[in-house]
Design a protein around this motif. Structure first.
Motif, mmCIF file in Angstrom:
data_model
loop_
_atom_site.group_PDB
_atom_site.id
_atom_site.type_symbol
_atom_site.label_atom_id
_atom_site.label_comp_id
_atom_site.label_asym_id
_atom_site.label_seq_id
_atom_site.Cartn_x
_atom_site.Cartn_y
_atom_site.Cartn_z
ATOM 1 N N ILE A 207 9.245 15.652 37.309
ATOM 2 C CA ILE A 207 9.654 15.164 38.625
ATOM 3 C C ILE A 207 9.657 16.347 39.591
ATOM 4 C CG2 ILE A 207 11.460 14.028 39.967
ATOM 5 C CD1 ILE A 207 12.468 12.755 37.392
ATOM 6 N N ASN A 208 8.879 16.230 40.664
ATOM 7 C CA ASN A 208 8.874 17.243 41.733
ATOM 8 C C ASN A 208 8.687 18.660 41.184
ATOM 9 O OD1 ASN A 208 9.301 15.229 43.651
ATOM 10 N ND2 ASN A 208 11.539 15.383 43.466
ATOM 11 N N ASN A 209 7.627 18.838 40.387
ATOM 12 C CA ASN A 209 7.278 20.159 39.842
ATOM 13 C C ASN A 209 8.377 20.736 38.954
ATOM 14 O OD1 ASN A 209 4.758 20.251 41.160
ATOM 15 N ND2 ASN A 209 5.750 20.946 43.041
ATOM 16 N N GLN A 210 9.136 19.866 38.329
ATOM 17 C CA GLN A 210 10.125 20.269 37.333
ATOM 18 C C GLN A 210 10.032 19.326 36.129
ATOM 19 O OE1 GLN A 210 14.026 20.250 39.281
ATOM 20 N NE2 GLN A 210 14.096 22.489 39.085
ATOM 21 N N ILE B 295 23.197 16.574 27.410
ATOM 22 C CA ILE B 295 22.740 17.895 27.864
ATOM 23 C C ILE B 295 21.433 17.699 28.609
ATOM 24 C CG2 ILE B 295 21.992 20.194 27.158
ATOM 25 C CD1 ILE B 295 23.846 19.992 24.785
ATOM 26 N N LYS B 296 21.391 18.205 29.844
ATOM 27 C CA LYS B 296 20.201 18.026 30.683
ATOM 28 C C LYS B 296 19.706 19.386 31.134
ATOM 29 C CE LYS B 296 18.525 15.401 34.680
ATOM 30 N NZ LYS B 296 18.880 14.418 35.723
ATOM 31 N N LEU B 297 18.399 19.614 31.005
ATOM 32 C CA LEU B 297 17.783 20.854 31.436
ATOM 33 C C LEU B 297 16.728 20.542 32.497
ATOM 34 C CD1 LEU B 297 18.539 21.417 28.242
ATOM 35 C CD2 LEU B 297 17.324 23.543 28.698
ATOM 36 N N LEU B 298 16.779 21.288 33.603
ATOM 37 C CA LEU B 298 15.776 21.181 34.669
ATOM 38 C C LEU B 298 14.902 22.429 34.579
ATOM 39 C CD1 LEU B 298 18.095 19.950 37.576
ATOM 40 C CD2 LEU B 298 16.809 18.587 35.915
ATOM 41 N N ILE B 299 13.704 22.268 34.077
ATOM 42 C CA ILE B 299 12.827 23.395 33.737
ATOM 43 C C ILE B 299 11.846 23.640 34.874
ATOM 44 C CG2 ILE B 299 11.099 24.223 32.083
ATOM 45 C CD1 ILE B 299 12.463 22.408 29.999
ATOM 46 N N SER B 300 11.863 24.869 35.385
ATOM 47 C CA SER B 300 10.978 25.210 36.500
ATOM 48 C C SER B 300 9.770 26.024 36.051
ATOM 49 C CB SER B 300 11.759 26.005 37.557
ATOM 50 O OG SER B 300 12.858 25.266 38.026
ATOM 51 N N ASN B 301 9.975 26.880 35.047
ATOM 52 C CA ASN B 301 8.903 27.787 34.594
ATOM 53 C C ASN B 301 8.174 27.158 33.412
ATOM 54 O OD1 ASN B 301 7.258 29.963 34.128
ATOM 55 N ND2 ASN B 301 8.823 31.141 33.039
#
Length: 702
Positions: free
Chosen positions: A639-642, A691-697
């Motif tokens: 979602i949105n580059n994540q 547990i939620k992780l928002l991954i950018s890299n």
């Protein structure tokens, strides 16, 4: 000092050295015993003391010192302190280099490169391997080992020429040394490469070459699968007698060593042979005998194709109701299937079923499904299946113009496949023809040389001058011919290397997966010597982490697209393995995957896989009470580059979030890999644990 004292001094020196040597052996033995008993910290301390004692000695026992360095390095390796392990190996190198012992120095250089390789630091590993290979004192075993690794590294960098250069070095040394433990795997690997590109005749040669070496090494699993694949090739070439012979040999090996999956695979091929012979009753029996093993082992793709074959046999026998029951079972497996060959086999069988039932709407649906699949890159066999379906469809529903066109397309394509099967024979005949033409050219050149020599003699040129001229011309001819042959060989190598990039890449992932399996086996072996339940649990967690990485490389070499890892397939395999590992009854605890299919790069998938391994393992071990029916939800979407990763359960949760922070190695591992992925982690303990992780890299495969 009197004569007696002088003669007694050397004896004292010898006795002192002997006592030090005996003391060292006893100490090393004691340290090894502590290591076997799980007392790793104590063993590390003892090995370090032994090393310092020897290094202070003017004339140390070098063999004992090597044993101490190797023991200390192994202690750090089993504790997954790979950086410390590398430091120990570098210290050993420096010591032996300082005393000018090049041979012992190299015994630690290659293992240090291996450690960098296992840590995926390929550039560092390559530099160290090069340093070792450029040293003439490197042993032949280590030269083979280093050359294979360098070839794998160049393969990963898509440098075909260099990869071939180094893998050929390893192969040449293996042949010279008659290294049967390596030759069998090499020939089997080359056969897999040829099979991938459809060169069945060449694959047969490599498989047959591998058999004697595999027998000599008692590699039962590889031997059985090799014999079975030979039988499979003969079955596809419609040489059924040869196919039966090799499948029987494979079955004998599989039964001797109780290889259940291999037994099921042999039964499956035997069923296909019986189907080709028109004996559908026997084929059904063989297929049904193999099916439970595929279902129990969750080998979905094989199970789907086997059930489709059973239904097809029932249709051929006119048993429509039995075919319908089998197809209903196949319907349940289809959503989990991933291999296009097996999916097409399912749609073909359903299509034929509805053609017989005269159900145009549903027949059209399955025809269109195959059409959508065939828009991608498929092998000729599957394209031929689609063309046959198209022909049957128009003939059944009396669309005569389209039926005629479909028939033409089908027969033209079928004939072209037969021509391709004969292409290798044509190539051999063409090569023989070119060789004859070259011999004629050389003969003509020789005749010209003789004529020139006669002319020179008639012109009364001196015998010496004529002899020298003829000699120079002959040498020039030989030089030109050799140069021509050398250029021809180089051109052939270049053409071959251009066609084998993907297969070499597949081989490196295969070998990485095997190395990870070796590490997992080492952990399993180590656990037999450990009594402490905490240590046992740590070893088991280590095995699961290694296995989560091995699944990634297995996915890469088993699928056609090796640029990355399919997230859905990987997560499904990971969850199934963890449920099997903890003996979870799915009636008590279930899981639900809501995963968007993406193809992620390996550098992204490995830390992501380890995070998932830790979170799912933690939920299975701690989230649910004995009498509680549990459920684990896993969500992965972009979602949105994540990348949004969410793992939740309906278990007991935690009373205080501080209870899980900094209390376990697993949590520290999750934080470390989250940092690498630039991920923001959110924990919610209401109604279970989420547990939620928002991954950018992250990086998708190219």
């Amino acid at each position: 000092m009197n004569r007696t004292q002088k003669s007694f001094c050397p004896i004292l020196i010898i006795l002192c050295c002997l006592s030090c040597s005996i003391f060292a052996q006893v100490s090393i033995s004691e340290a090894n015993d502590n290591l076997k008993n799980g007392k790793t910290a104590l063993a590390i301390s003892q090995f370090e003391q032994i090393i310092e004692t020897f290094k202070d000695d003017e004339n140390p026992n070098l063999d004992s010192l090597i044993s101490a360095y190797e023991g200390l390095q192994y202690c750090y390796t089993v504790r997954f302190k790979l950086d410390s392990s590398i430091i120990v190996l570098k210290q050993a190198e420096d010591y032996f280099q300082s005393i000018g012992d090049d041979t012992r120095f190299l015994e630690f250089t290659v293992p240090r490169a291996e450690m960098y390789y296992l840590m995926s630091k390929f550039d560092e590993a390559k530099d160290i391997y090069f340093e070792a290979l450029n040293n003439n004192n490197l042993s032949r075993d280590n030269r083979k080992r280093a050359s294979l690794r360098v070839a794998n590294i160049f393969m990963g960098k898509a440098n075909k020429e260099k990869a071939y250069e180094y893998i050929n070095i390893a192969l040449d040394i293996a042949i010279e040394d008659n290294d049967t433990s390596l030759l069998g795997n090499i020939y089997e690997g080359y056969a897999s490469i040829e099979m991938y590109f459809g060169n069945k005749n060449k694959a047969l040669d490599h498989y047959i070459n591998a058999i004697p070496y595999l027998k000599g090494q008692n590699k039962s699993m590889i031997l059985s699968s090799t014999l079975r694949r030979i039988g499979n090739i003969f079955e596809e070439l419609n040489n059924l007698d040869k196919a039966k012979d090799y499948v029987k040999k494979a079955m004998d090996v599989a039964k001797e060593y109780n290889l259940k999956k291999e037994i099921a695979s042999c039964l499956n091929i035997s069923g296909r042979i019986a189907k080709r012979e028109g004996n559908c009753e026997k084929a059904i029996e063989l297929f049904e005998e193999s099916l439970p093993q595929f279902l129990n082992s969750r080998i979905v793709n094989n199970a789907l194709s086997t059930i489709s074959d059973i239904a097809l046999c029932h249709l051929n026998l006119g048993n429509i109701k039995d075919a319908e029951k089998s197809l209903a079972q196949a319907d349940d497996l289809l959503p989990k299937a991933t291999v296009l060959n097996h999916i097409i086999a399912y749609h073909y069988t359903k299509f034929k079923f509805y053609i017989i039932k005269n159900n145009k709407e549903k027949a059209t649906f399955h025809l269109n499904e195959c059409r959508l699949i065939s828009d991608g890159e498929l092998g000729p066999r599957n394209v031929l299946t689609f063309l046959l379906m198209d022909k049957m469809y128009h003939e059944k529903f009396q669309n005569y113009k389209e039926a005629l066109r479909a028939s033409n397309r089908y027969y033209i394509f079928r004939d072209s496949i037969n021509n391709l099967r004969q292409s290798e024979m044509v190539f051999d005949l063409e090569a023989q023809y070119k060789k004859k033409e070259q011999d004629k050219e050389i003969a003509l050149l020789n005749n010209e040389n003789k004529l020139k020599a006669e002319r020179l003699s008639k012109q009364k040129i001196t015998i010496v001058g004529g002899g020298l001229a003829l000699l120079l011309f002959s040498l020039l001819s030989i030089f030109v011919y050799r140069l021509y042959k050398r250029v021809q060989v180089q051109n052939n190598l270049i053409k071959s290397s251009l066609n084998e990039k993907d297969t070499l890449l597949r081989e490196i992932h295969h070998r990485v997966k095997n190395n990870l399996q070796v590490i997992s086996s080492l952990l399993a072996l180590q656990s037999k010597y450990v009594q402490d339940p905490i240590a046992l649990a740590a070893l088991k967690q280590g095995q699961e982490r290694v296995h989560s990485m091995a699944l990634i490389h297995q996915d890469l070499y088993e699928n056609q697209d090796m640029s990355g890892v399919n997230t859905y397939n990987y997560l499904e395999q990971l969850c199934e393995n963890l449920f099997d590992s903890y003996n979870i009854d799915e009636e008590n605890i279930s899981y639900n995957l809501m995963v968007e299919e993406m193809i992620l790069d390996v550098d992204t998938m490995i830390p992501l896989g380890l995070i998932l391994n830790e979170l799912v393992s933690n939920a299975l071990k701690h989230a649910f009470k004995d009498d509680q029916r549990g459920k684990i939800d896993i969500v992965l979407k972009e979602i949105n580059n994540q990348i949004h990763l969410e793992i939740s359960d309906n278990g007991s949760g935690v009373n205080d979030l501080s209870d899980i922070e900094g209390k376990s190695f697993g949590y520290e591992l999750i934080k470390a890999f989250s940092k690498k992925l630039s991920a923001e982690m959110v924990i919610n303990s209401e109604n279970g644990l989420k547990i939620k992780l928002l991954i950018s890299n992250y990086k998708k495969a190219a």
